[in-house]
Design a protein around this motif. Structure first.
Motif, PDB file in Angstrom:
ATOM      1  N   CYS A  20       0.672  -1.393   0.460  1.00  0.00           N
ATOM      2  CA  CYS A  20       0.189   0.437  -0.309  1.00  0.00           C
ATOM      3  C   CYS A  20       0.859   1.146   0.029  1.00  0.00           C
ATOM      4  N   PRO A  21       0.918   2.413  -0.907  1.00  0.00           N
ATOM      5  CA  PRO A  21      -0.857   2.526  -1.529  1.00  0.00           C
ATOM      6  C   PRO A  21      -1.016   2.247  -2.665  1.00  0.00           C
ATOM      7  N   ASP A  22       0.211   1.611  -3.281  1.00  0.00           N
ATOM      8  CA  ASP A  22      -0.030   1.193  -4.490  1.00  0.00           C
ATOM      9  C   ASP A  22      -0.357   0.202  -4.973  1.00  0.00           C
ATOM     10  N   VAL A  23      -1.286  -0.375  -4.224  1.00  0.00           N
ATOM     11  CA  VAL A  23      -2.353  -1.406  -4.548  1.00  0.00           C
ATOM     12  C   VAL A  23      -3.113  -1.695  -2.737  1.00  0.00           C
ATOM     13  N   SER A  24      -4.855  -2.269  -2.378  1.00  0.00           N
ATOM     14  CA  SER A  24      -5.180  -2.476  -1.563  1.00  0.00           C
ATOM     15  C   SER A  24      -4.971  -3.638  -0.714  1.00  0.00           C
ATOM     16  N   ILE A  25      -4.949  -3.602   1.001  1.00  0.00           N
ATOM     17  CA  ILE A  25      -5.006  -4.612   1.016  1.00  0.00           C
ATOM     18  C   ILE A  25      -5.873  -5.450   0.966  1.00  0.00           C
ATOM     19  N   ALA A  26      -7.294  -5.922   0.333  1.00  0.00           N
ATOM     20  CA  ALA A  26      -7.437  -7.041  -0.332  1.00  0.00           C
ATOM     21  C   ALA A  26      -6.499  -7.045  -1.692  1.00  0.00           C
ATOM     22  N   GLU A  27      -6.191  -5.821  -2.455  1.00  0.00           N
ATOM     23  CA  GLU A  27      -5.401  -7.016  -3.826  1.00  0.00           C
ATOM     24  C   GLU A  27      -4.249  -7.792  -3.291  1.00  0.00           C
ATOM     25  N   ILE A  28      -3.234  -7.401  -1.911  1.00  0.00           N
ATOM     26  CA  ILE A  28      -2.062  -8.184  -1.509  1.00  0.00           C
ATOM     27  C   ILE A  28      -2.779  -9.229  -0.982  1.00  0.00           C
ATOM     28  N   THR A  29      -4.109  -9.231  -0.567  1.00  0.00           N
ATOM     29  CA  THR A  29      -4.633 -10.767   0.202  1.00  0.00           C
ATOM     30  C   THR A  29      -4.334 -11.849  -1.090  1.00  0.00           C
ATOM     31  N   HIS A  30      -5.245 -11.383  -2.536  1.00  0.00           N
ATOM     32  CA  HIS A  30      -5.341 -12.226  -3.802  1.00  0.00           C
ATOM     33  C   HIS A  30      -4.048 -12.236  -4.093  1.00  0.00           C
ATOM     34  N   GLN A  31      -2.671 -11.448  -4.165  1.00  0.00           N
ATOM     35  CA  GLN A  31      -1.647 -11.741  -4.314  1.00  0.00           C
ATOM     36  C   GLN A  31      -1.505 -12.896  -3.603  1.00  0.00           C
ATOM     37  N   ILE A  32      -0.612 -13.093  -2.941  1.00  0.00           N
ATOM     38  CA  ILE A  32      -0.965 -14.225  -1.640  1.00  0.00           C
ATOM     39  C   ILE A  32      -1.777 -15.156  -2.196  1.00  0.00           C
ATOM     40  N   ALA A  33      -3.077 -15.953  -2.283  1.00  0.00           N
ATOM     41  CA  ALA A  33      -3.938 -16.476  -2.466  1.00  0.00           C
ATOM     42  C   ALA A  33      -2.972 -17.528  -3.983  1.00  0.00           C
ATOM     43  N   ARG A  34      -2.885 -16.693  -4.451  1.00  0.00           N
ATOM     44  CA  ARG A  34      -1.618 -16.671  -6.597  1.00  0.00           C
ATOM     45  C   ARG A  34      -0.925 -17.164  -6.012  1.00  0.00           C
ATOM     46  N   MET A  35      -0.142 -16.476  -4.697  1.00  0.00           N
ATOM     47  CA  MET A  35       1.145 -17.472  -5.096  1.00  0.00           C
ATOM     48  C   MET A  35       1.271 -18.814  -4.569  1.00  0.00           C
TER      49      MET A  35
END
Length: 263
Positions: A105-120
């Motif tokens: 953050c602030p480049d992305v939202s916390i929700a987007e970080i969550t989805h990044q880890i879910a992709r990893m």
């Protein structure tokens, strides 16, 4: 803002400024040793972004399973390079350990970080057979707790997740709306609720162990115990530990933290 002091960790830890360079140096030394032994694969890709990378540290011989460790920093700081040495205990116990970076953050939202880890997690899971355990510290504790909420991980991967340890987690994001950090998080109440594990329930069959230092700021003790109550899971209060040294137990193969995390 009203809760800035409540969520300030470094101001209440003696010698706090020395921890980040110490972590970075120890992590670099661990990576070098693992690379020399042919037991590390670095900067593996799980997405298109520059920070969508993870390191994989492997034991000698067949791994017993995969541990994913997600770092903290209030979703605002750090990357995987400062935490490599915290793979030591699990690697010595025979587990492979994956450690990701993610956008901040602030480049992305916390929700987007969550989805990044879910992709990893599924990418790392394809590389290591066996059960998957998850651990994360602070913001990373939030992220690994979110991974075991139904609907984030693919079913086949979720079925392999057996244990998760959120360490000093931020499990209820609503109080962060009253901190100046929210200028970078850009959350409203709906966003905070959607990302709060205390308002959700974990997958069936996953053992959850919340862990928090006994000398942490009161809000972090409250966050961890609230997760324990909401999810009906154990909450270990590690006496004498503060927010920066509570993760030291991850380096100890036969220590209490690794024993609870890996079984």
């Amino acid at each position: 803002m009203e809760l800035d002091d409540a969520y300030a960790n470094g101001a209440y830890i003696e010698g706090a400024e020395a921890f980040p360079p110490r972590w970075a140096a120890a992590a670099a030394g661990f990576r070098e040793g693992m690379m020399e032994a042919g037991l590390a694969e670095l900067d593996l890709s799980y997405g298109e972004g520059a920070r969508h990378r993870f390191d994989l540290f492997k034991p000698e011989g067949q791994a017993k399973g995969l541990l994913v460790f997600v770092h903290g920093g209030y979703w605002l700081a750090f990357d995987k390079s400062s935490w490599s040495h915290f793979a030591q205990g699990a690697v010595e116990a025979g587990w492979a350990v994956a450690m990701p970076s993610y956008d901040l953050c602030p480049d992305v939202s916390i929700a987007e970080i969550t989805h990044q880890i879910a992709r990893m997690v599924p990418v790392a899971a394809e590389m290591v057979a066996g059960p998957i355990h998850l651990a994360g510290h602070s913001a990373g504790g939030h992220l690994v707790a979110r991974m075991v909420v139904p609907g984030l991980l693919p079913e086949a991967v979720a079925a392999r997740v057996k244990r998760v340890m959120p360490i000093s987690p931020v499990a209820d994001l609503r109080p962060l709306l009253k901190t100046s950090m929210n200028e970078k998080f850009k959350m409203d109440d709906s966003d905070a609720r959607a990302e709060s594990p205390v308002l959700q329930q974990p997958l069936e069959g996953v053992e959850v162990i919340a862990w928090v230092g006994g000398e942490e700021r009161p809000v972090f003790l409250e966050q961890a115990t609230a997760l324990g109550e909401a999810w009906g899971c154990d909450c270990v209060i590690d006496a004498g530990k503060h927010h920066f040294d509570v993760i030291d137990g991850l380096q100890e193969r036969d220590g209490r933290m690794i024993t609870r995390l890996l079984g």
